[in-house]
Motif scaffolding. Structure first.
Motif, PDB file in Angstrom:
ATOM      1  N   GLN A 103       0.816  -1.213   0.000  1.00 37.29           N
ATOM      2  CA  GLN A 103       0.000   0.000   0.000  1.00 37.29           C
ATOM      3  C   GLN A 103       0.856   1.273   0.000  1.00 37.29           C
ATOM      4  N   LEU A 104       2.152   1.125   0.291  1.00 37.69           N
ATOM      5  CA  LEU A 104       3.021   2.295   0.433  1.00 37.69           C
ATOM      6  C   LEU A 104       3.823   2.547  -0.833  1.00 37.69           C
ATOM      7  N   PRO A 105       3.993   3.799  -1.240  1.00 40.21           N
ATOM      8  CA  PRO A 105       4.896   4.105  -2.362  1.00 40.21           C
ATOM      9  C   PRO A 105       6.344   3.802  -1.965  1.00 40.21           C
ATOM     10  N   ALA A 106       7.172   3.539  -2.974  1.00 47.14           N
ATOM     11  CA  ALA A 106       8.555   3.121  -2.719  1.00 47.14           C
ATOM     12  C   ALA A 106       9.339   4.098  -1.830  1.00 47.14           C
ATOM     13  N   PRO A 107       9.273   5.436  -2.052  1.00 48.05           N
ATOM     14  CA  PRO A 107      10.028   6.343  -1.175  1.00 48.05           C
ATOM     15  C   PRO A 107       9.591   6.258   0.291  1.00 48.05           C
ATOM     16  N   THR A 108       8.291   6.117   0.508  1.00 46.31           N
ATOM     17  CA  THR A 108       7.794   5.991   1.887  1.00 46.31           C
ATOM     18  C   THR A 108       8.295   4.713   2.529  1.00 46.31           C
ATOM     19  N   LEU A 109       8.295   3.618   1.756  1.00 44.62           N
ATOM     20  CA  LEU A 109       8.777   2.341   2.278  1.00 44.62           C
ATOM     21  C   LEU A 109      10.259   2.425   2.634  1.00 44.62           C
ATOM     22  N   ALA A 110      11.036   3.101   1.787  1.00 41.53           N
ATOM     23  CA  ALA A 110      12.466   3.283   2.071  1.00 41.53           C
ATOM     24  C   ALA A 110      12.666   4.108   3.340  1.00 41.53           C
ATOM     25  N   LEU A 111      11.830   5.131   3.532  1.00 39.85           N
ATOM     26  CA  LEU A 111      11.925   5.966   4.731  1.00 39.85           C
ATOM     27  C   LEU A 111      11.586   5.163   5.986  1.00 39.85           C
ATOM     28  N   VAL A 112      10.541   4.350   5.915  1.00 37.70           N
ATOM     29  CA  VAL A 112      10.163   3.501   7.048  1.00 37.70           C
ATOM     30  C   VAL A 112      11.320   2.561   7.401  1.00 37.70           C
ATOM     31  N   PHE A 113      11.935   1.989   6.394  1.00 41.68           N
ATOM     32  CA  PHE A 113      13.084   1.103   6.584  1.00 41.68           C
ATOM     33  C   PHE A 113      14.193   1.838   7.343  1.00 41.68           C
ATOM     34  N   ALA A 114      14.536   3.041   6.873  1.00 46.20           N
ATOM     35  CA  ALA A 114      15.622   3.810   7.487  1.00 46.20           C
ATOM     36  C   ALA A 114      15.323   4.150   8.947  1.00 46.20           C
ATOM     37  N   VAL A 115      14.091   4.553   9.227  1.00 40.29           N
ATOM     38  CA  VAL A 115      13.720   4.948  10.586  1.00 40.29           C
ATOM     39  C   VAL A 115      13.826   3.770  11.556  1.00 40.29           C
ATOM     40  N   PHE A 116      13.303   2.635  11.171  1.00 35.85           N
ATOM     41  CA  PHE A 116      13.289   1.497  12.085  1.00 35.85           C
ATOM     42  C   PHE A 116      14.680   0.939  12.351  1.00 35.85           C
ATOM     43  N   ILE A 117      15.523   0.860  11.336  1.00 33.04           N
ATOM     44  CA  ILE A 117      16.843   0.315  11.619  1.00 33.04           C
ATOM     45  C   ILE A 117      17.714   1.323  12.371  1.00 33.04           C
ATOM     46  N   SER A 118      17.470   2.630  12.193  1.00 31.19           N
ATOM     47  CA  SER A 118      18.184   3.629  12.996  1.00 31.19           C
ATOM     48  C   SER A 118      17.797   3.502  14.466  1.00 31.19           C
ATOM     49  N   PHE A 119      16.520   3.295  14.714  1.00 29.13           N
ATOM     50  CA  PHE A 119      16.040   3.089  16.081  1.00 29.13           C
ATOM     51  C   PHE A 119      16.708   1.870  16.715  1.00 29.13           C
ATOM     52  N   SER A 120      16.752   0.780  15.980  1.00 28.37           N
ATOM     53  CA  SER A 120      17.359  -0.446  16.506  1.00 28.37           C
ATOM     54  C   SER A 120      18.845  -0.250  16.790  1.00 28.37           C
TER      55      SER A 120
END
Length: 267
Positions: A103-120
């Protein structure tokens, strides 16, 4: 595929497999950014590149996790009761994650990826000590935790170690046991997530030839071959490293990959 592409995929698979065994991250956090780079260079449709990278990464974890967990099991490090409690929720969550991703556009999905692994990465680097009496939750809590791990792993194409390792460490599971147990959790994550990506990508138009849903089969075959060969070496290396070195290594790798995916999201 040309030979330069095959060589790049083999090198990437070997590195991802080593990191999968070393860090218990299933290789996905390593592979997704690199697969994204390669698919971009090959001229795949931009709107599906990140989705395909995530799906292909999950497919490789089916093989990497088996190779990695065998090596960890031989060291007696896998906490199988934890695997049994988390796996049901993980199977459900890993099916739902790719649906959310679609459901998410590719740039949004990439941003979600970056945020979660930075948190971890930050959680690992801060090295906050869990409360002495903190333990893993009961059956219902473990199912819920497994569901969260599964959704995020299926959404981001990872083996779940970026969240399951910090979660177990927070509950006073020793880091080496957390890494080994996370490697075992990679298989149910990859199984449900791969099937979900095949299903939800089945009728998507414009996918490259030799795609099965969002999974790009030629890349899957090459990466999986190299990953399986190197995962046991990573697992053996993990048991020779001190805890703090392992945590710092985990954090540095994740920060580097977060930076690339953030760039991919905003460019």
């Amino acid at each position: 595929m040309d030979w330069t592409l095959i060589a790049a995929l083999l090198a990437m698979g070997a590195f991802g497999g080593f990191c999968a065994g070393l860090l218990g991250i299933g290789g996905g956090m390593i592979l997704v950014p690199f697969i994204t780079m390669i698919f971009s260079a090959k001229g795949f449709p931009p709107e599906v590149i990140v989705h395909m990278a995530i799906a292909t990464s999950l497919g490789t974890i089916l093989f990497t996790s088996l190779s990695s967990v065998r090596a960890h099991h031989l060291h007696g490090a896998v906490r199988w009761p934890i695997v049994a409690l988390l796996a049901p929720g993980i199977l459900v969550g890993s099916w739902v994650g790719p649906w959310i991703g679609k459901q998410l556009p590719a740039p949004t999905l990439a941003l979600v990826f970056a945020v979660f692994i930075s948190f971890s990465a930050t959680q690992m680097l801060l090295n906050r000590k869990p409360a002495a009496g903190r333990e893993l939750p009961g059956s219902a809590g473990m199912f819920a935790a497994g569901g969260v791990i599964g959704v995020l792993a299926g959404l981001l194409g990872a083996g779940g170690g970026f969240i399951s390792v910090p979660f177990m460490s927070w509950c006073n599971v020793k880091i080496h046991n957390a890494v080994a147990t996370s490697a075992a959790l990679g298989f149910p994550i990859a199984l449900a997530g791969t099937l979900s990506n095949v299903y939800f990508g089945w009728n998507v138009t414009g996918l490259p030839q030799y795609s099965l849903g969002f999974v790009y089969l030629p890349a899957l075959a090459v990466i999986a071959t190299a990953s399986v060969m190197l995962a046991p070496l990573g697992a053996r290396t993990a048991h020779r490293l001190p805890v703090q070195s392992l945590k710092k290594m985990f954090a540095v790798v994740l920060y580097c990959l977060a930076a690339y995916m953030l760039w991919k999201a905003v460019r």
